[in-house]
Scaffold this motif. Structure first.
Motif, mmCIF file in Angstrom:
data_model
loop_
_atom_site.group_PDB
_atom_site.id
_atom_site.type_symbol
_atom_site.label_atom_id
_atom_site.label_comp_id
_atom_site.label_asym_id
_atom_site.label_seq_id
_atom_site.Cartn_x
_atom_site.Cartn_y
_atom_site.Cartn_z
ATOM 1 N N ASN A 62 17.272 19.347 58.112
ATOM 2 C CA ASN A 62 15.960 18.769 58.405
ATOM 3 C C ASN A 62 15.870 17.946 59.680
ATOM 4 N N SER B 89 21.144 17.980 53.713
ATOM 5 C CA SER B 89 19.735 17.664 53.947
ATOM 6 C C SER B 89 19.501 17.222 55.386
ATOM 7 N N ASP C 43 15.560 16.901 63.501
ATOM 8 C CA ASP C 43 14.898 17.486 64.676
ATOM 9 C C ASP C 43 15.658 17.132 65.957
#
Length: 149
Positions: A136, A132, A138
């Motif tokens: 996800n 995860s 950035d």
């Protein structure tokens, strides 16, 4: 200054292998600043006749109930030995969500994750938290393998 988020679970060997990753970075120890993050899994139980306030109270005092993990203290001691500045954050809830949130709040340059040793079949998939975060985040995620001690 190179700011790194180092999420630490309860496995000391894996946590210390994450410090090994920090040592391999092309930066002087004095130029690295680490935010150590430990996330306590929240207690999630159906409310009984006492109501949800009992569960909320437990989650608010979970650090006192569970204590600071040995893995976190071992990493702090190792970072002190290396002369790497660090701060500690403790959260309650979903680990992946907390890692991503703290990474953004602290505007870290990278997130350093440690992986579990896995069987040949297990190597095809990362753990759910790692997966995860990798998918996800950035910002860069550095993933290291556990040492073979």
């Amino acid at each position: 200054m190179y700011n790194v988020l180092l999420p630490v679970d309860i496995e000391t060997d894996r946590a210390l292998s994450q410090v090994d990753i920090l040592e391999s970075l092309p930066a002087d120890a004095a130029e690295i600043e680490v935010t150590l993050l430990h996330v306590y899994e929240s207690v999630d139980a159906p409310a009984d006749e006492a109501g949800s306030s009992v569960i909320d109270d437990i989650n608010e005092s979970i650090e006192d109930l569970r204590g600071i993990p040995d893995s976190l203290e071992a990493v702090e001691a190792r970072l002190d030995e290396l002369g790497i500045a660090h701060a500690r954050e403790l959260h309650v809830g979903d680990a992946a969500d907390a890692i991503l949130a703290v990474g953004g709040d602290r505007d870290v340059d990278a997130i350093v994750l440690g992986m579990r040793k896995r069987s040949p079949v297990g190597k095809a998939l990362f753990g759910s938290v790692s997966q995860s975060v990798i998918l996800n985040a950035d910002r860069p995620v550095i993933v290291g393998k556990p040492s073979d001690d």
